[in-house]
Scaffold this motif. Structure first.
Motif, PDB file in Angstrom:
ATOM      1  N   TYR A 298     -16.854 -31.545   1.569  1.00 48.97           N
ATOM      2  CA  TYR A 298     -16.566 -33.038   2.193  1.00 48.97           C
ATOM      3  C   TYR A 298     -15.220 -33.026   2.737  1.00 48.97           C
ATOM      4  O   TYR A 298     -14.204 -32.321   2.238  1.00 48.97           O
ATOM      5  CB  TYR A 298     -16.615 -33.947   0.879  1.00 48.97           C
ATOM      6  CG  TYR A 298     -17.986 -34.114   0.113  1.00 48.97           C
ATOM      7  CD1 TYR A 298     -18.871 -35.096   0.461  1.00 48.97           C
ATOM      8  CD2 TYR A 298     -18.255 -33.101  -0.902  1.00 48.97           C
ATOM      9  CE1 TYR A 298     -20.160 -35.142  -0.134  1.00 48.97           C
ATOM     10  CE2 TYR A 298     -19.329 -33.368  -1.347  1.00 48.97           C
ATOM     11  CZ  TYR A 298     -20.265 -34.230  -1.144  1.00 48.97           C
ATOM     12  OH  TYR A 298     -21.512 -34.353  -1.774  1.00 48.97           O
ATOM     13  N   GLY A 299     -14.898 -33.698   3.870  1.00 49.26           N
ATOM     14  CA  GLY A 299     -13.669 -34.069   4.440  1.00 49.26           C
ATOM     15  C   GLY A 299     -13.766 -34.305   5.835  1.00 49.26           C
ATOM     16  O   GLY A 299     -14.835 -33.981   6.354  1.00 49.26           O
TER      17      GLY A 299
ATOM     18  N   ARG B  73     -23.525 -36.616   6.465  1.00 48.42           N
ATOM     19  CA  ARG B  73     -22.624 -37.621   6.211  1.00 48.42           C
ATOM     20  C   ARG B  73     -22.783 -38.198   4.860  1.00 48.42           C
ATOM     21  O   ARG B  73     -24.170 -38.380   4.562  1.00 48.42           O
ATOM     22  CB  ARG B  73     -22.257 -38.581   7.455  1.00 48.42           C
ATOM     23  CG  ARG B  73     -22.023 -38.076   8.702  1.00 48.42           C
ATOM     24  CD  ARG B  73     -21.727 -39.233   9.597  1.00 48.42           C
ATOM     25  NE  ARG B  73     -20.281 -39.781   9.560  1.00 48.42           N
ATOM     26  CZ  ARG B  73     -19.431 -39.181  10.086  1.00 48.42           C
ATOM     27  NH1 ARG B  73     -19.326 -37.901  10.680  1.00 48.42           N
ATOM     28  NH2 ARG B  73     -18.233 -39.670   9.637  1.00 48.42           N
ATOM     29  N   TYR B  74     -21.701 -38.613   4.204  1.00 47.65           N
ATOM     30  CA  TYR B  74     -21.994 -39.116   2.751  1.00 47.65           C
ATOM     31  C   TYR B  74     -21.401 -40.458   3.061  1.00 47.65           C
ATOM     32  O   TYR B  74     -20.220 -40.402   3.353  1.00 47.65           O
ATOM     33  CB  TYR B  74     -21.061 -38.238   1.695  1.00 47.65           C
ATOM     34  CG  TYR B  74     -20.845 -38.891   0.506  1.00 47.65           C
ATOM     35  CD1 TYR B  74     -22.124 -39.189  -0.333  1.00 47.65           C
ATOM     36  CD2 TYR B  74     -19.461 -39.206   0.071  1.00 47.65           C
ATOM     37  CE1 TYR B  74     -21.748 -39.949  -1.640  1.00 47.65           C
ATOM     38  CE2 TYR B  74     -19.461 -40.104  -1.066  1.00 47.65           C
ATOM     39  CZ  TYR B  74     -20.391 -40.069  -1.945  1.00 47.65           C
ATOM     40  OH  TYR B  74     -20.523 -40.833  -3.181  1.00 47.65           O
TER      41      TYR B  74
ATOM     42  N   PRO C 289     -17.673 -36.971   6.518  1.00 42.57           N
ATOM     43  CA  PRO C 289     -18.429 -35.806   7.059  1.00 42.57           C
ATOM     44  C   PRO C 289     -18.637 -34.582   5.857  1.00 42.57           C
ATOM     45  O   PRO C 289     -17.862 -34.526   5.084  1.00 42.57           O
ATOM     46  CB  PRO C 289     -17.370 -35.132   8.130  1.00 42.57           C
ATOM     47  CG  PRO C 289     -16.647 -36.345   8.609  1.00 42.57           C
ATOM     48  CD  PRO C 289     -16.401 -36.961   7.268  1.00 42.57           C
ATOM     49  N   VAL C 290     -19.731 -34.228   5.955  1.00 36.12           N
ATOM     50  CA  VAL C 290     -20.187 -32.884   5.003  1.00 36.12           C
ATOM     51  C   VAL C 290     -20.678 -31.799   5.834  1.00 36.12           C
ATOM     52  O   VAL C 290     -21.539 -32.086   6.685  1.00 36.12           O
ATOM     53  CB  VAL C 290     -21.231 -33.868   4.225  1.00 36.12           C
ATOM     54  CG1 VAL C 290     -21.859 -32.807   2.967  1.00 36.12           C
ATOM     55  CG2 VAL C 290     -20.732 -34.900   3.535  1.00 36.12           C
ATOM     56  N   LEU C 291     -20.450 -30.852   5.111  1.00 37.24           N
ATOM     57  CA  LEU C 291     -21.360 -29.432   5.511  1.00 37.24           C
ATOM     58  C   LEU C 291     -22.237 -29.133   4.355  1.00 37.24           C
ATOM     59  O   LEU C 291     -21.461 -29.135   3.078  1.00 37.24           O
ATOM     60  CB  LEU C 291     -20.256 -28.096   5.559  1.00 37.24           C
ATOM     61  CG  LEU C 291     -19.348 -28.393   7.067  1.00 37.24           C
ATOM     62  CD1 LEU C 291     -18.605 -27.043   7.015  1.00 37.24           C
ATOM     63  CD2 LEU C 291     -20.338 -28.299   8.333  1.00 37.24           C
TER      64      LEU C 291
ATOM     65  N   GLN D 286     -10.122 -33.390   0.445  1.00 40.55           N
ATOM     66  CA  GLN D 286     -11.077 -32.512   0.958  1.00 40.55           C
ATOM     67  C   GLN D 286     -11.752 -32.145  -0.626  1.00 40.55           C
ATOM     68  O   GLN D 286     -10.946 -31.902  -1.450  1.00 40.55           O
ATOM     69  CB  GLN D 286     -10.720 -31.371   1.625  1.00 40.55           C
ATOM     70  CG  GLN D 286     -10.564 -31.680   3.235  1.00 40.55           C
ATOM     71  CD  GLN D 286     -10.062 -30.652   3.947  1.00 40.55           C
ATOM     72  OE1 GLN D 286      -9.267 -29.788   3.545  1.00 40.55           O
ATOM     73  NE2 GLN D 286     -10.557 -30.580   5.094  1.00 40.55           N
ATOM     74  N   GLU D 287     -12.865 -31.831  -0.468  1.00 38.12           N
ATOM     75  CA  GLU D 287     -13.710 -31.187  -1.758  1.00 38.12           C
ATOM     76  C   GLU D 287     -14.689 -30.057  -1.264  1.00 38.12           C
ATOM     77  O   GLU D 287     -15.234 -30.127  -0.451  1.00 38.12           O
ATOM     78  CB  GLU D 287     -14.298 -32.469  -2.468  1.00 38.12           C
ATOM     79  CG  GLU D 287     -15.072 -31.994  -3.629  1.00 38.12           C
ATOM     80  CD  GLU D 287     -15.723 -33.279  -4.543  1.00 38.12           C
ATOM     81  OE1 GLU D 287     -16.819 -33.214  -4.901  1.00 38.12           O
ATOM     82  OE2 GLU D 287     -15.122 -34.406  -4.123  1.00 38.12           O
ATOM     83  N   VAL D 288     -14.596 -29.104  -2.214  1.00 35.27           N
ATOM     84  CA  VAL D 288     -15.755 -28.013  -1.996  1.00 35.27           C
ATOM     85  C   VAL D 288     -16.588 -27.860  -3.407  1.00 35.27           C
ATOM     86  O   VAL D 288     -15.931 -28.001  -4.602  1.00 35.27           O
ATOM     87  CB  VAL D 288     -14.992 -26.583  -1.872  1.00 35.27           C
ATOM     88  CG1 VAL D 288     -16.056 -25.679  -1.855  1.00 35.27           C
ATOM     89  CG2 VAL D 288     -14.260 -26.653  -0.484  1.00 35.27           C
ATOM     90  N   GLN D 289     -17.900 -27.845  -3.161  1.00 29.84           N
ATOM     91  CA  GLN D 289     -18.696 -28.025  -4.498  1.00 29.84           C
ATOM     92  C   GLN D 289     -19.665 -26.736  -4.542  1.00 29.84           C
ATOM     93  O   GLN D 289     -20.019 -26.197  -3.028  1.00 29.84           O
ATOM     94  CB  GLN D 289     -19.711 -29.144  -4.566  1.00 29.84           C
ATOM     95  CG  GLN D 289     -18.932 -30.324  -4.800  1.00 29.84           C
ATOM     96  CD  GLN D 289     -20.022 -31.645  -4.938  1.00 29.84           C
ATOM     97  OE1 GLN D 289     -21.439 -31.398  -4.770  1.00 29.84           O
ATOM     98  NE2 GLN D 289     -19.648 -32.776  -4.947  1.00 29.84           N
ATOM     99  N   LEU D 290     -19.753 -26.129  -5.397  1.00 24.36           N
ATOM    100  CA  LEU D 290     -21.098 -25.219  -5.840  1.00 24.36           C
ATOM    101  C   LEU D 290     -22.012 -25.854  -6.819  1.00 24.36           C
ATOM    102  O   LEU D 290     -21.477 -25.946  -7.940  1.00 24.36           O
ATOM    103  CB  LEU D 290     -20.515 -23.829  -6.479  1.00 24.36           C
ATOM    104  CG  LEU D 290     -21.462 -22.777  -6.795  1.00 24.36           C
ATOM    105  CD1 LEU D 290     -22.557 -22.565  -5.596  1.00 24.36           C
ATOM    106  CD2 LEU D 290     -21.025 -21.605  -7.413  1.00 24.36           C
TER     107      LEU D 290
END
Length: 229
Positions: free
Chosen positions: A175-176, A69-70, A80-82, A162-166
């Protein structure tokens, strides 16, 4: 010495502050250091060239994802975070598929710490880019995105949100509130849930970049229509 030069020219060691304690790298001979930096395979898991773990392997690199979690400092809410690590041969394919649930029009943030001091970095923002165009551009810069330890990218849909990071460590971070589609994508790419796993960021490590990657970053910035540094 070529490999060592790549690692210690424009390198970021996040575990080391200006008044740092003794690093696991400090006691090594040049031969021991070069041998350690040359290791990228840990069992069936392969690191990209972007980062290497501490010499004592406090965290052994491996594939998997866990839930976290962030804490948003502005809204004071928990998001929530993966967090996931994929083997180098799967990073780009996995990242590209993770982008698809974000929708057809997204915003992009490029992160750079090239020539930065003390772990500082700069974020560059581009709004409203069509997903097919973005993915086409990113495929042209696969080597930079997978192997440069001073380049990171985030793709987001503020409407979701929602957000996706590399990120610079080549970790995949989502994130989302609704994460189920992303969990399925990770599992399909042989990145399984391991809630107990540790990531390379949770111990001493070093980042790598080269002048060639710095030039490629500038080109990517231009292709995405981002101004300035």
């Amino acid at each position: 010495m070529g490999f060592l030069k790549d690692y210690f020219t424009n390198v970021t060691d996040e575990a080391q502050a200006p008044s740092r304690q003794l690093s696991s790298f400090d006691r090594l001979t040049e031969e021991e250091l070069e041998a350690h930096l040359g290791v990228y395979r840990y069992g069936s898991f392969c690191l990209s060239d972007a980062v290497r773990p501490s010499y004592d392997l406090e965290v052994v690199p491996s594939a998997g994802f866990r839930h976290d979690r962030y804490r948003d400092p502005e809204s004071k809410s928990d998001v929530p975070v993966l967090m996931a690590a994929a083997s180098r041969e799967r990073i780009m394919d996995t990242f590209m598929e993770l982008l698809l649930p974000l929708g057809q029009v997204v915003d992009v943030v490029l992160e750079t710490s090239h020539r930065a001091q003390g772990g500082a970095h700069t974020d560059l923002y581009r709004e409203h880019i069509d997903m097919p165009i973005l993915q086409s551009v990113l495929w042209d810069f696969e080597d930079l995105l997978v192997h440069d330890g001073c380049t990171g990218i985030a793709v987001l849909n503020p409407a979701t949100p929602q957000e996706v990071q590399l990120d610079e460590h080549k970790l995949l971070i989502v994130y989302g509130e609704v994460l189920t589609p992303y969990e399925s994508i990770l599992i399909d790419h042989h990145v399984d849930c391991r809630e107990e796993m540790k990531f390379i960021t949770e111990a001493e490590h070093v980042h790598s970049t080269t002048e060639e990657f710095i030039d490629q970053f500038e080109e990517l910035k231009m292709r995405l229509g981002m101004d300035g540094r």
